[in-house]
Design a protein around this motif. Structure first.
Motif, PDB file in Angstrom:
ATOM      1  N   THR A  13      13.954  41.999 -42.458  1.00 46.51           N
ATOM      2  CA  THR A  13      13.895  41.671 -43.884  1.00 46.51           C
ATOM      3  C   THR A  13      15.176  42.198 -44.532  1.00 46.51           C
ATOM      4  O   THR A  13      16.004  42.844 -43.884  1.00 46.51           O
ATOM      5  CB  THR A  13      12.678  42.328 -44.559  1.00 46.51           C
ATOM      6  OG1 THR A  13      12.905  43.738 -44.686  1.00 46.51           O
ATOM      7  CG2 THR A  13      11.411  42.095 -43.758  1.00 46.51           C
ATOM      8  N   VAL A  14      15.302  41.987 -45.839  1.00 41.98           N
ATOM      9  CA  VAL A  14      16.459  42.518 -46.553  1.00 41.98           C
ATOM     10  C   VAL A  14      16.291  44.000 -46.865  1.00 41.98           C
ATOM     11  O   VAL A  14      17.218  44.643 -47.347  1.00 41.98           O
ATOM     12  CB  VAL A  14      16.703  41.745 -47.868  1.00 41.98           C
ATOM     13  CG1 VAL A  14      17.043  40.304 -47.562  1.00 41.98           C
ATOM     14  CG2 VAL A  14      15.486  41.831 -48.799  1.00 41.98           C
ATOM     15  N   ALA A  15      15.118  44.565 -46.598  1.00 45.23           N
ATOM     16  CA  ALA A  15      14.877  45.987 -46.857  1.00 45.23           C
ATOM     17  C   ALA A  15      15.466  46.839 -45.738  1.00 45.23           C
ATOM     18  O   ALA A  15      15.696  46.374 -44.616  1.00 45.23           O
ATOM     19  CB  ALA A  15      13.379  46.249 -46.976  1.00 45.23           C
ATOM     20  N   THR A  16      15.698  48.109 -46.029  1.00 50.53           N
ATOM     21  CA  THR A  16      16.088  49.062 -44.984  1.00 50.53           C
ATOM     22  C   THR A  16      14.880  49.354 -44.105  1.00 50.53           C
ATOM     23  O   THR A  16      13.728  49.091 -44.476  1.00 50.53           O
ATOM     24  CB  THR A  16      16.614  50.357 -45.614  1.00 50.53           C
ATOM     25  OG1 THR A  16      15.649  50.836 -46.570  1.00 50.53           O
ATOM     26  CG2 THR A  16      17.951  50.123 -46.309  1.00 50.53           C
ATOM     27  N   LEU A  17      15.121  49.921 -42.917  1.00 51.75           N
ATOM     28  CA  LEU A  17      14.061  50.049 -41.928  1.00 51.75           C
ATOM     29  C   LEU A  17      13.016  51.100 -42.266  1.00 51.75           C
ATOM     30  O   LEU A  17      11.995  51.199 -41.584  1.00 51.75           O
ATOM     31  CB  LEU A  17      14.661  50.338 -40.549  1.00 51.75           C
ATOM     32  CG  LEU A  17      15.302  49.118 -39.890  1.00 51.75           C
ATOM     33  CD1 LEU A  17      16.065  49.521 -38.650  1.00 51.75           C
ATOM     34  CD2 LEU A  17      14.254  48.076 -39.546  1.00 51.75           C
TER      35      LEU A  17
END
Length: 329
Positions: A13-17
């Motif tokens: 996704t565009v989120a950090t892990l």
């Protein structure tokens, strides 16, 4: 917040892990190992789970040696460091993905120390996702795969050393609310040239929620199962199985019979000492009564073939069929 794992080309996704797909507090990323000899003298289970929404890492070790039971729990804060698979005296590392892991286990209070390398004998088996919802509550929405293998190295308990061990590993991620589970039966059985892994989830009333599994040969051939029937015999006055007869059903309707006889049992229990002996009858009875379930070291019979492994009975919600009441503190 960025972390070391964000350097790798693994984003979904565009989120950090450090952000996961759900804000459910039961979202987890975890693994499990069991290990045992072939004589019925020794069995242990150990694993670790990261809970990103709780910001915690939890690890555990249970072992049984000649009627002596040992339990060790450890936890720590999760500081955006999911690559660090350790808590307390338990440390795990990947040696070769899908092939080998290293387990460094230490419980100083119980004089336990192990340095093992698990290496797969069989290719991993990927289970279909398990989904279960009770009303608005998601009980499970989780992915799993399992692998049968061998453990090199040694596991020491006091002055006893165990080597040449076999066992299973499990990897899972997603949502699982253990205290909302009714019942599951999870079989892992190793034979000379094949491995059986199968998992059945049921409601307290006996309705099937999920069932999947396979017979996996060393050659790579896989026979998948879509059904599991069971007949359990309990020890009198307890909810602990003594033996079981299973029928595994494949996609073509062909059946495979498997019997299981208890060699020893790990009680996944609350409120019992970190070390006790079965000859302490009061504590032994309390451990069984207060267990969420049992990881049972088992001798299996499949036709003329004899195998060994662990069957896990999770019994939180109980079973009407076997007159097992729901778990309560």
């Amino acid at each position: 917040m960025i972390g070391k794992m964000d350097e790798y080309l693994i984003h979904q996704t565009v989120a950090t892990l450090d952000k996961v797909a759900s804000d459910d507090v039961n979202w987890q990323d975890r693994f499990y190992f069991n290990m045992h000899d072939r004589e019925g003298k020794f069995v242990a289970i150990s694993g670790l789970g990261a809970f990103p929404n709780r910001r915690t890492v939890e690890a555990y070790l249970f072992a049984v040696v000649d009627g002596h039971h040992y339990t060790y729990f450890a936890n720590r804060g999760l500081e955006n460091d999911r690559e660090d698979m350790s808590a307390g005296g338990l440390r795990f590392s990947i040696v070769e993905p899908m092939e080998a892991w290293r387990l460094q286990l230490q419980d100083a209070d119980n004089a336990i120390e192990a340095d093992l390398e698990f290496r797969g004998r069989f290719q991993p088996y990927e289970f279909k996702p398990i989904f279960w919802q009770k009303g608005d509550k998601v009980v499970a929405n989780q992915m799993h795969y399992t692998q049968g293998g061998v453990h090199s190295g040694s596991f020491r308990v006091g002055d006893q050393e165990f080597t040449n061990l076999i066992g299973l590993r499990d990897r899972s991620w997603g949502i699982r609310s253990l205290f909302d589970v009714d019942m599951w039966i999870w079989i892992s059985a190793q034979f000379p040239d094949y491995f059986i892994t199968c998992w059945l989830w049921e409601t307290r009333a006996g309705e099937t929620i999920s069932v999947d599994g396979a017979l996996v040969r060393e050659s790579g051939e896989i026979r998948s199962f879509v059904g599991l029937e069971h007949e359990l015999e309990l020890w009198p006055g307890t909810k602990r199985p003594k033996s079981a007869a299973y029928t595994l059903i494949d996609a073509e309707g062909e059946k495979l019979s498997l019997t299981a006889s208890e060699l020893s049992t790990i009680c996944v229990a609350l409120g019992v000492p970190p070390h006790f002996e079965e000859k302490d009858e009061e504590t032994w009875q309390k451990a069984q009564a207060s267990s969420l379930g049992f990881d049972q070291f088992t001798r299996y019979q499949c036709g003329d073939d004899v195998g060994y492994g662990v069957v896990e009975y999770m019994l939180v919600g109980g079973s009407q069929r076997y007159n097992i009441p729901p778990f309560s503190l």
